[in-house]
Design an enzyme around this catalytic site. Structure first.
Site, mmCIF file in Angstrom:
data_model
loop_
_atom_site.group_PDB
_atom_site.id
_atom_site.type_symbol
_atom_site.label_atom_id
_atom_site.label_comp_id
_atom_site.label_asym_id
_atom_site.label_seq_id
_atom_site.Cartn_x
_atom_site.Cartn_y
_atom_site.Cartn_z
ATOM 1 N N ASP A 53 9.490 -7.527 22.214
ATOM 2 C CA ASP A 53 10.899 -7.837 21.934
ATOM 3 C C ASP A 53 11.079 -9.343 21.779
ATOM 4 O O ASP A 53 11.846 -9.806 20.930
ATOM 5 C CB ASP A 53 11.793 -7.362 23.089
ATOM 6 C CG ASP A 53 11.749 -5.850 23.250
ATOM 7 O OD1 ASP A 53 11.339 -5.176 22.284
ATOM 8 O OD2 ASP A 53 12.131 -5.355 24.325
ATOM 9 N N HIS B 104 15.432 -0.091 30.325
ATOM 10 C CA HIS B 104 15.096 -0.988 29.210
ATOM 11 C C HIS B 104 15.636 -0.416 27.893
ATOM 12 O O HIS B 104 16.337 -1.098 27.136
ATOM 13 C CB HIS B 104 13.564 -1.121 29.161
ATOM 14 C CG HIS B 104 13.049 -2.050 28.127
ATOM 15 N ND1 HIS B 104 12.540 -3.286 28.426
ATOM 16 C CD2 HIS B 104 12.962 -1.934 26.782
ATOM 17 C CE1 HIS B 104 12.159 -3.894 27.317
ATOM 18 N NE2 HIS B 104 12.405 -3.082 26.291
ATOM 19 N N GLU B 105 15.342 0.860 27.633
ATOM 20 C CA GLU B 105 15.768 1.468 26.363
ATOM 21 C C GLU B 105 17.282 1.652 26.333
ATOM 22 O O GLU B 105 17.905 1.488 25.282
ATOM 23 C CB GLU B 105 15.066 2.817 26.141
ATOM 24 C CG GLU B 105 13.556 2.735 26.014
ATOM 25 C CD GLU B 105 13.072 1.744 24.970
ATOM 26 O OE1 GLU B 105 13.769 1.559 23.947
ATOM 27 O OE2 GLU B 105 11.999 1.139 25.174
ATOM 28 N N PRO C 94 0.823 -1.212 0.000
ATOM 29 C CA PRO C 94 0.000 0.000 0.000
ATOM 30 C C PRO C 94 0.862 1.269 0.000
ATOM 31 O O PRO C 94 1.958 1.274 0.560
ATOM 32 C CB PRO C 94 -0.779 -0.083 1.316
ATOM 33 C CG PRO C 94 -0.613 -1.459 1.811
ATOM 34 C CD PRO C 94 0.596 -2.044 1.184
ATOM 35 N N GLY C 95 0.339 2.298 -0.609
ATOM 36 C CA GLY C 95 0.974 3.618 -0.524
ATOM 37 C C GLY C 95 2.237 3.792 -1.336
ATOM 38 O O GLY C 95 2.997 4.735 -1.118
ATOM 39 N N THR C 96 2.489 2.896 -2.295
ATOM 40 C CA THR C 96 3.735 3.015 -3.054
ATOM 41 C C THR C 96 3.552 3.790 -4.355
ATOM 42 O O THR C 96 4.489 3.944 -5.120
ATOM 43 C CB THR C 96 4.320 1.624 -3.367
ATOM 44 O OG1 THR C 96 3.242 0.771 -3.765
ATOM 45 C CG2 THR C 96 5.023 1.031 -2.173
ATOM 46 N N GLY C 97 2.342 4.233 -4.627
ATOM 47 C CA GLY C 97 2.144 5.094 -5.798
ATOM 48 C C GLY C 97 1.447 4.420 -6.962
ATOM 49 O O GLY C 97 1.528 4.898 -8.094
HETATM 50 P P1 ATP Z 1 -3.027 1.817 -2.027
HETATM 51 O O1 ATP Z 1 -2.631 0.452 -2.484
HETATM 52 O O2 ATP Z 1 -3.093 1.939 -0.540
HETATM 53 O O3 ATP Z 1 -4.238 2.368 -2.728
HETATM 54 P P2 ATP Z 1 -1.206 3.194 -3.772
HETATM 55 O O4 ATP Z 1 -0.018 2.347 -4.057
HETATM 56 O O5 ATP Z 1 -2.249 3.307 -4.815
HETATM 57 O O6 ATP Z 1 -1.811 2.785 -2.392
HETATM 58 P P3 ATP Z 1 -1.099 6.026 -3.952
HETATM 59 O O7 ATP Z 1 -2.551 6.216 -3.635
HETATM 60 O O8 ATP Z 1 -0.653 6.190 -5.342
HETATM 61 O O9 ATP Z 1 -0.638 4.623 -3.420
HETATM 62 O O10 ATP Z 1 -0.221 6.958 -3.024
HETATM 63 C C1 ATP Z 1 -0.761 7.624 -1.890
HETATM 64 C C2 ATP Z 1 -0.047 8.954 -1.713
HETATM 65 O O11 ATP Z 1 1.303 8.714 -1.330
HETATM 66 C C3 ATP Z 1 0.039 9.764 -2.983
HETATM 67 O O12 ATP Z 1 -1.049 10.605 -3.126
HETATM 68 C C4 ATP Z 1 1.328 10.540 -2.794
HETATM 69 O O13 ATP Z 1 1.117 11.688 -2.027
HETATM 70 C C5 ATP Z 1 2.193 9.606 -1.990
HETATM 71 N N1 ATP Z 1 3.096 8.797 -2.827
HETATM 72 C C6 ATP Z 1 3.117 7.437 -2.920
HETATM 73 N N2 ATP Z 1 4.116 7.031 -3.729
HETATM 74 C C7 ATP Z 1 4.724 8.142 -4.184
HETATM 75 C C8 ATP Z 1 5.816 8.374 -5.070
HETATM 76 N N3 ATP Z 1 6.492 7.360 -5.632
HETATM 77 N N4 ATP Z 1 6.169 9.649 -5.324
HETATM 78 C C9 ATP Z 1 5.522 10.674 -4.746
HETATM 79 N N5 ATP Z 1 4.481 10.514 -3.893
HETATM 80 C C10 ATP Z 1 4.090 9.275 -3.606
#
Ligand code: ATP
Length: 473
Positions: free
Chosen positions: A375, A300-301, A75-78
């Site tokens: 841990d 601990h830390e 997720p969130g990789t673009g």
């Molecule tokens: P998901 O699987 O959760 O839908 P996704 O892979 O489709 O995620 P995006 O929705 O394309 O991810 O990315 C979410 C946000 O993260 C984007 O709007 C952007 O702000 C930022 N982001 C992610 N990857 C990049 C990248 N390679 N360059 C710049 N910004 C990025």
């Protein structure tokens, strides 16, 4: 039903792209240059979508059109960004929907929604005088999972069948060329029929960014922010191994919020550093630990930090005992480089660091607390990793058929050996351990250099008996 789907924003593009007067989604304003890193994915994708930009040539050569591209990755990789950039690059209208929005308890509704989506894509393109449309389906595994794998499978199967039918219907001589892009991080769950040639026959993998890509993403997301001279984005990129693009975007945003809260006009490095912790662990908590608890967390830390330096000199960035998210305290490390491969020595080193908090508590207070449960989980996971990777005395094993008792015994032995070494080290370094804990109780934070100075002033360690002293190259 269908209307409700569109009105509730299930078409995700609607919120982020220009919405034409008709309510249709037009070409998104995202370029490939707005995406940091992902060089391989961008290149592959650009090649794949050439058939839209060179449509006449493709038709003349009798090449069948590319109908589907699957973007796979965490997720969130673009992935969504890439799909939007593909639409921009090819001047296509863009429609987005999530796999889950097709799923309804009423039979036939999902299939109807699929038909509507394709119809709408063609209509929108025609209205906007575009030759092509890109349909983006996020979380496609919800809809494209192997047929028969859902409990209420009739409905899912009908929806998937409809998607296959619609994709089969895409032809090169159509007025509007439709391309389906779909995203998933569970390609293993996909129905094989979807991955056959003529359907999603291109898979582009969109991975977590490496250090260079993280820097590029940070630069993109700080373009509009006023940065102070002390900002070193490279250092932040180094400390954010495992962060996705979305994490980095959030980090840049949080740093600016922290600067604003202090009433400053510029974002400083310390805001970025704090934002790393915030994105990783969550918001600072107001929870006030008792003085005894505070001292216990400090010990601990301090244990984790000292052993961290022993295993890899220079690796500790900061130690804090400010509660944040689920953590009562934490050590932040900055590894010199991203690591993707680990030797047995390196994995044992990480086990030592994981055990250090518990053993430091045991040494100073005579008994440990429940604070070390995570841990232990980590230590066991790492030890199991050693066994499964064929790095233990068992040699190469098949994790599926490995005898559980035997595996358990080897895991325990690995942990016991490391435990012995850590207990020895901490006993030798007890004065430094107590000094670091003191600093933490007073100031709640100690930085890596402070700890390294205290260690450098300590007398040399005596030679050890037993398993070799670590130290990772
Ligand atoms: P998901 O699987 O959760 O839908 P996704 O892979 O489709 O995620 P995006 O929705 O394309 O991810 O990315 C979410 C946000 O993260 C984007 O709007 C952007 O702000 C930022 N982001 C992610 N990857 C990049 C990248 N390679 N360059 C710049 N910004 C990025």
């Amino acid at each position: 039903m269908v209307l409700a789907l569109y009105q509730t924003g299930a078409l995700r593009g609607a919120s982020t792209t220009k919405v034409a007067a008709s309510g249709a989604v037009s070409v998104p304003d995202v370029r490939f240059d707005d995406i940091g890193g992902q060089a391989a994915a961008k290149k592959e994708l650009m090649e794949a979508i050439e058939f839209i930009t060179r449509r006449d040539q493709i038709a003349r050569m009798g090449i069948r059109p590319l109908k589907g591209i699957l973007l796979t990755g965490p997720p969130g990789t673009g992935k969504t960004l890439l799909a939007k950039a593909a639409a921009h690059h090819t001047d296509s209208v863009f429609l987005a929907a999530s796999g889950s929005s097709f799923v309804e308890m009423y039979a036939g509704v999902g299939a109807q929604r699929v038909r509507d989506l394709f119809r709408r894509a063609r209509e929108t393109a025609r209205k906007e005088r575009k030759n092509s449309a890109i349909i983006f389906i996020d979380e496609v595994e919800v809809l494209g999972a192997r047929r028969g794998s859902h409990t209420s499978h009739m409905e899912y199967d009908q929806t998937l069948n409809e998607l296959l039918t619609q994709m089969d219907g895409i032809a090169v001589d159509e007025e509007v060329q439709v391309l389906v892009m779909a995203a998933t991080n569970r390609v293993d769950m996909m129905d094989p029929a979807l991955l056959r040639p003529g359907r999603f026959d291109r898979t582009v993998s969109v991975d977590l960014p490496d250090k260079e890509a993280r820097l590029a993403i940070l630069q993109l997301h700080t373009r509009q922010k006023p940065l102070a001279d002390d900002v070193d984005l490279e250092a932040i990129a180094r400390q954010t191994f495992g962060f996705s693009g979305a994490h980095l975007e959030s980090l840049a945003n949080e740093a600016a919020i922290l600067a604003l809260r202090e009433g400053l006009g510029q974002v400083h490095q310390r805001h970025f550093v704090e934002a790393v912790d915030k994105v990783m662990l969550g918001e600072k908590l107001d929870r006030k630990p008792t003085p005894e608890e505070k001292r216990r967390v400090a010990v601990h830390e301090a244990g984790h930090a000292l052993v961290g330096e022993w295993v890899e000199a220079g690796s500790v960035a900061t130690v804090t005992i400010t509660p944040r998210g689920q953590a009562l305290g934490y050590v932040r490390t900055h590894p010199a480089d991203d690591r993707y491969l680990h030797t047995r020595t390196a994995l044992e080193g990480r086990i030592r660091v994981a055990l250090a908090g518990f053993l430091a508590e045991e040494l100073v207070f005579g008994e440990a607390s429940t604070g070390a449960a995570n841990d232990f989980d980590q230590a066991v996971r790492l030890a199991r990793h050693i066994v499964h990777a064929g790095l233990s005395q068992l040699g190469i094993v098949d994790p599926e058929t490995l005898n559980r008792d035997l595996e358990g015994a080897v895991v325990q032995q690995i942990i016991a050996d490391q435990r012995e070494m850590v207990a020895w080290f901490l006993a030798e370094r007890r004065p430094v351990l107590e000094q670091v804990a003191e600093i933490l109780v007073d100031a709640e934070v100690a930085d890596g250099d402070q700890i390294r100075r205290l260690l450098a002033d300590a007398p040399p360690l005596p030679p050890v008996q037993g398993p070799a002293v670590p130290v990772e190259a």
